[in-house]
Design an enzyme around this catalytic site. Structure first.
Site, PDB file in Angstrom:
ATOM      1  N   SER A  16       0.819  -1.207   0.000  1.00  0.00           N
ATOM      2  CA  SER A  16       0.000   0.000   0.000  1.00  0.00           C
ATOM      3  C   SER A  16       0.853   1.258   0.000  1.00  0.00           C
ATOM      4  CB  SER A  16      -0.880  -0.021   1.254  1.00  0.00           C
ATOM      5  OG  SER A  16      -1.459   1.239   1.480  1.00  0.00           O
ATOM      6  N   TYR A  31      -0.470  -0.196  10.320  1.00  0.00           N
ATOM      7  CA  TYR A  31      -0.835  -0.813   9.043  1.00  0.00           C
ATOM      8  C   TYR A  31       0.299  -0.660   8.036  1.00  0.00           C
ATOM      9  CZ  TYR A  31      -3.442  -1.311   4.631  1.00  0.00           C
ATOM     10  OH  TYR A  31      -3.874  -1.685   3.373  1.00  0.00           O
ATOM     11  N   LYS A  48       2.548  -3.645   6.403  1.00  0.00           N
ATOM     12  CA  LYS A  48       2.648  -3.843   4.949  1.00  0.00           C
ATOM     13  C   LYS A  48       4.113  -3.822   4.514  1.00  0.00           C
ATOM     14  CE  LYS A  48      -1.613  -4.286   3.381  1.00  0.00           C
ATOM     15  NZ  LYS A  48      -2.004  -5.587   2.762  1.00  0.00           N
TER      16      LYS A  48
END
Lengths: 344, 344
Positions: free
Chosen positions: A132, A163, A167
């Site tokens: 991402s 997050y 990732k």
């Protein structure tokens, strides 16, 4: 070809499954394409009915971590004979900020278990790891760049959320499993997807879709940041195109084992509103509510507005040409979600 | 102050413990220094006798992962009241290449368990994570840089070993635990330490010490790479100095949560040999065996020779001034390991 999609009942997962079923074939590492015999959709939710109706689709419903534990009947999610895995499942950013352990379990531990299961196959499957744009982040305490903040494939990510960290760690694990020959890893960073259909999901980035989707449905749509705010986005169609191309790239085309940025349309929120007015008329664009929100502004400010994608372009991938086209595609693909357009 | 050192019986861990015991105090986050009441040495081996003889030293012997599991009597390695943790324990590069699972367990899972134990304290302890120059690596398939390969604090690491990947992941976890306020993380990348005393350890980088240590002991010492090969190194003394400073830096001094490069003396293997001749005489330097080894050459070629350390310099840390000084320090610190010097 046997393909597994984690998060396969979600918005992107289901779209990817439809695209794969429609093309019917899949090429691994530059080999002649093979017929897709099975697509396993792993998700905590049941896949949409149209997918379940296809004889090639197998649903594997449950918590991902649990489905990856090898049992007496073998690993359920990554079954023997799996050729390709698209790992899209993740707990989203806001959830992981609110519940640290959830993110560590659903994003980090699940990715570790998935890679271990892929290694255990012993057949070097293709693993597309959906990373991402959130790996990039500007520390709140850092001075804001005086010029535009440009990130490319070689920029050092400094994630500002759990997050994003999870990732980025997934990218590293994918690289090392690939170097060891356990998998054929393809880590690709997804851009902000807009226009997402459906309901607002409460994510800080949700307004990038909502400010278009809601007015097109005849409702007020919030845009809590200033018109000059830059954003790097990708339509759902281009995002799926990227995932398909990445999974079918040869080792030589792919190159280094580090992650690539998928192509982004770099625009501003003000330009998005202007495109909405051009495509759907002034009455629709006037439904955008520009009330600022300092909290969302602060989060969005930590994301890069300009993303360069030299490696993705080397694979032939292109960004959306302009946001007018993105809106027109959304209207075409979601006819029941549109009301009161005057200029389309 | 209660300080824990994982890998505390090892070469660097024991030296760090001696330096801490000698200074007697420790400052956390810019506060006035507090008296060191206890140093816990966590290691699979028993610490050296001189350390065990100090009443402030507690030994915690066993496998790190096992010692981090919370039990009925609390976590053994990270006990309640711990103020500072130096996490030096790791399986080394060659071991992790030979045994992937060992590296994932001893470097990745152990670091995760250690951070979780530190978080469980609820007191935001200082955690110094010993990362490594090994996070940097040049892919074998990449073209060798035409000029010198320079890495700085902001360079994107592309580790080419599982050890390097695991260290880089440790940096990311340290950053996120710090952002969340669970720990006060300080991730610092150690340079190639030379001259290490003791016996050859079989590491690919071992010759950077052996080519000096063995001739000083009257033995042949292998240097399997070309004289023009660049190396970024640090003496044991400067390395310990760096660890002490990093652990005692305030949040404001430390700055971003990303890892820093400790300072490196950038030199060449040929210059190291010349320094040995200047310090110890031609007869000693002639004991260097320059037989090339293609395998070691390939590994060393993947490491950066030039390292810049702007953040460490901002903390007042300096590289060794020259290799002559490093050799003289080694001779002074290891009198029983020296034989037949003519020019010292």
């Amino acid at each position: 070809m046997r393909i597994v999609i984690t998060g396969g009942a979600g918005f992107l997962g289901a779209r990817l499954a439809r695209a794969l079923l429609s093309q019917g074939q899949f090429s691994v590492n530059g080999q002649p394409p093979g017929t897709i015999e099975q697509i396993t959709l792993v998700d905590q939710f049941k896949p949409p009915a149209d997918l379940l109706a296809d004889a090639r689709v197998r649903a594997c419903v449950g918590e991902l971590n649990g489905l990856l534990i090898p049992g007496p009947n073998g690993t359920q999610a990554i079954a023997k004979g799996t050729d390709v895995v698209y790992h899209l499942a993740a707990a989203v950013s806001a959830e992981c900020e609110a519940d640290f352990d959830l993110g560590m379990r659903s994003n980090l531990a699940a990715t570790q278990a998935l890679l271990a299961a892929c290694r255990a196959l012993g057949t070097t499957p293709v693993v597309v790891f959906a990373s991402s744009l959130a790996v990039f982040g500007l520390p709140a305490e850092a001075p804001y760049p005086s010029g535009p903040w440009i990130v490319t494939d070689d920029t050092l990510p400094t994630p500002q959320t759990s997050y994003g960290i999870q990732k980025f760690i997934g990218e590293q694990l994918t690289a090392d499993y690939t170097r060891k020959g356990y998998i054929r890893g393809r880590a690709a960073r997804l851009m902000t997807v807009s226009v997402r259909p459906g309901k607002p999901n409460g994510a800080a980035s949700g307004f990038f879709s909502g400010m278009v989707r809601e007015p097109l449905a005849g409702l007020k749509g919030a845009c809590p940041v200033a018109p000059e705010t830059e954003v790097a986005l990708s339509s759902p169609n281009r995002t799926i195109e990227g995932l398909l191309r990445v999974g079918q790239s040869s080792d030589a085309e792919w190159g280094p084992r580090t992650a690539i940025n998928l192509p982004a349309l770099v625009t501003t929120v003000g330009e998005m509103a202007a495109a909405l007015q051009r495509v759907a008329g002034k009455a629709v664009a006037d439904l955008i509510d520009w009330t600022p929100d300092a909290n969302i502004r602060r989060i969005v400010r930590s994301w890069p507005g300009r993303v360069e994608s030299p490696r993705a372009r080397g694979l032939g991938l292109q960004a959306d040409p302009d946001f007018d086209t993105v809106i027109r595609d959304y209207i075409r693909d979601n006819p029941t979600a549109i009301k009161g357009i005057t200029g389309a």
